[in-house]
Design an enzyme around this catalytic site. Structure first.
Site, PDB file in Angstrom:
ATOM      1  CG  ASP A   7       9.122  13.987 -14.813  1.00  0.00           C
ATOM      2  OD1 ASP A   7       8.258  14.568 -14.103  1.00  0.00           O
ATOM      3  OD2 ASP A   7       8.807  13.142 -15.676  1.00  0.00           O
ATOM      4  CB  CYS A  64       7.204  11.609 -12.865  1.00  0.00           C
ATOM      5  SG  CYS A  64       6.326  10.037 -12.788  1.00  0.00           S
ATOM      6  N   GLY A  65       4.810  13.050 -13.715  1.00  0.00           N
ATOM      7  CA  GLY A  65       3.449  13.405 -14.095  1.00  0.00           C
ATOM      8  C   GLY A  65       2.411  12.495 -13.464  1.00  0.00           C
ATOM      9  CB  THR A  66       1.571   9.042 -14.010  1.00  0.00           C
ATOM     10  OG1 THR A  66       2.885   8.487 -14.253  1.00  0.00           O
ATOM     11  CG2 THR A  66       0.942   9.484 -15.330  1.00  0.00           C
ATOM     12  N   GLY A  67       3.506   9.716 -11.479  1.00  0.00           N
ATOM     13  CA  GLY A  67       4.134   9.012 -10.352  1.00  0.00           C
ATOM     14  C   GLY A  67       4.536   7.599 -10.738  1.00  0.00           C
ATOM     15  CB  ILE A  68       3.304   5.330 -13.375  1.00  0.00           C
ATOM     16  CG1 ILE A  68       1.879   5.394 -12.814  1.00  0.00           C
ATOM     17  CG2 ILE A  68       3.626   3.922 -13.859  1.00  0.00           C
ATOM     18  CD1 ILE A  68       0.783   5.198 -13.864  1.00  0.00           C
ATOM     19  N   GLY A  69       6.239   6.397 -13.641  1.00  0.00           N
ATOM     20  CA  GLY A  69       7.600   6.207 -14.167  1.00  0.00           C
ATOM     21  C   GLY A  69       8.645   6.219 -13.066  1.00  0.00           C
ATOM     22  CG  HIS A  97       0.315  -2.996   6.246  1.00  0.00           C
ATOM     23  ND1 HIS A  97      -0.843  -3.557   5.751  1.00  0.00           N
ATOM     24  CD2 HIS A  97       0.001  -2.506   7.469  1.00  0.00           C
ATOM     25  CE1 HIS A  97      -1.823  -3.424   6.655  1.00  0.00           C
ATOM     26  NE2 HIS A  97      -1.333  -2.779   7.700  1.00  0.00           N
ATOM     27  NE  ARG A 132      -0.824  -9.121   9.517  1.00  0.00           N
ATOM     28  CZ  ARG A 132      -1.068  -8.223  10.471  1.00  0.00           C
ATOM     29  NH1 ARG A 132      -0.440  -8.296  11.649  1.00  0.00           N
ATOM     30  NH2 ARG A 132      -1.932  -7.231  10.265  1.00  0.00           N
ATOM     31  CG  HIS A 133       2.856  -6.003   8.283  1.00  0.00           C
ATOM     32  ND1 HIS A 133       2.039  -6.343   7.232  1.00  0.00           N
ATOM     33  CD2 HIS A 133       2.039  -5.547   9.269  1.00  0.00           C
ATOM     34  CE1 HIS A 133       0.783  -6.110   7.562  1.00  0.00           C
ATOM     35  NE2 HIS A 133       0.747  -5.631   8.796  1.00  0.00           N
TER      36      HIS A 133
END
Ligand code: RB5
Length: 141
Positions: A7, A64-69, A97, A132-133
């Site tokens: 974005d 994005c700005g934070t990468g979170i959205g 992993h 396991r991964h």
């Protein structure tokens, strides 16, 4: 092929990442956004998620700005394992992993130099294929 999307908050860093991909001769598809005008990040997260899920792209990078959205949105798509990374250790670990298939970055969080190191580490680390991964990944769905 790597699908890349952002974005307005990730627009500047997307340019840096695309320069890196060009320098390394890595094929990519820039799915936008293409200006700094305000847009809705779920639109671009969807484009990248769908490119990966369809097989058109091997992996995706979202900014994005934070990468979170973008990471929250991408992870709504079953089969997407999107990892928001702000350090090289996590970038390597999430490939080894989690077999993450999308990388999220915060354009207002990480500097250009670190972001390129994160992308380089993420693209160049293989999934470990340890039982396991794989078992834990299978449990996600
Ligand atoms: C846009 O202002 C900003 O909210 C977006 O780039 C992102 O940080 C959202 O998670």
């Amino acid at each position: 092929m790597i699908a890349v999307g952002c974005d307005q908050g990730g627009f500047a860093l997307k340019g840096v990442i695309i320069d890196y991909l060009k320098e390394k001769n890595i094929e990519y598809n820039d799915l936008g956004t293409y200006t700094e005008d305000s847009v809705d990040y779920p639109v671009y997260a969807k484009k990248v998620a769908e490119a990966v899920l369809s097989g058109e792209a091997e992996k995706g990078i979202l900014i994005c700005g934070t990468g979170i959205g973008v990471s929250i949105t991408a992870n709504r798509y079953r089969g997407i394992r999107c990892a928001l990374c702000g350090d090289v250790f996590s970038a390597k670990a999430t490939r080894a992993h989690n077999d993450s298939n999308v990388l999220a970055l915060g354009g207002r969080v990480v500097g250009a130099g670190l972001a390129v190191e994160i992308v380089d580490a993420w693209l160049n680390t293989e999934f470990s294929h340890e039982e396991r991964h794989q078992r834990r990944i299978d449990m996600m769905d």
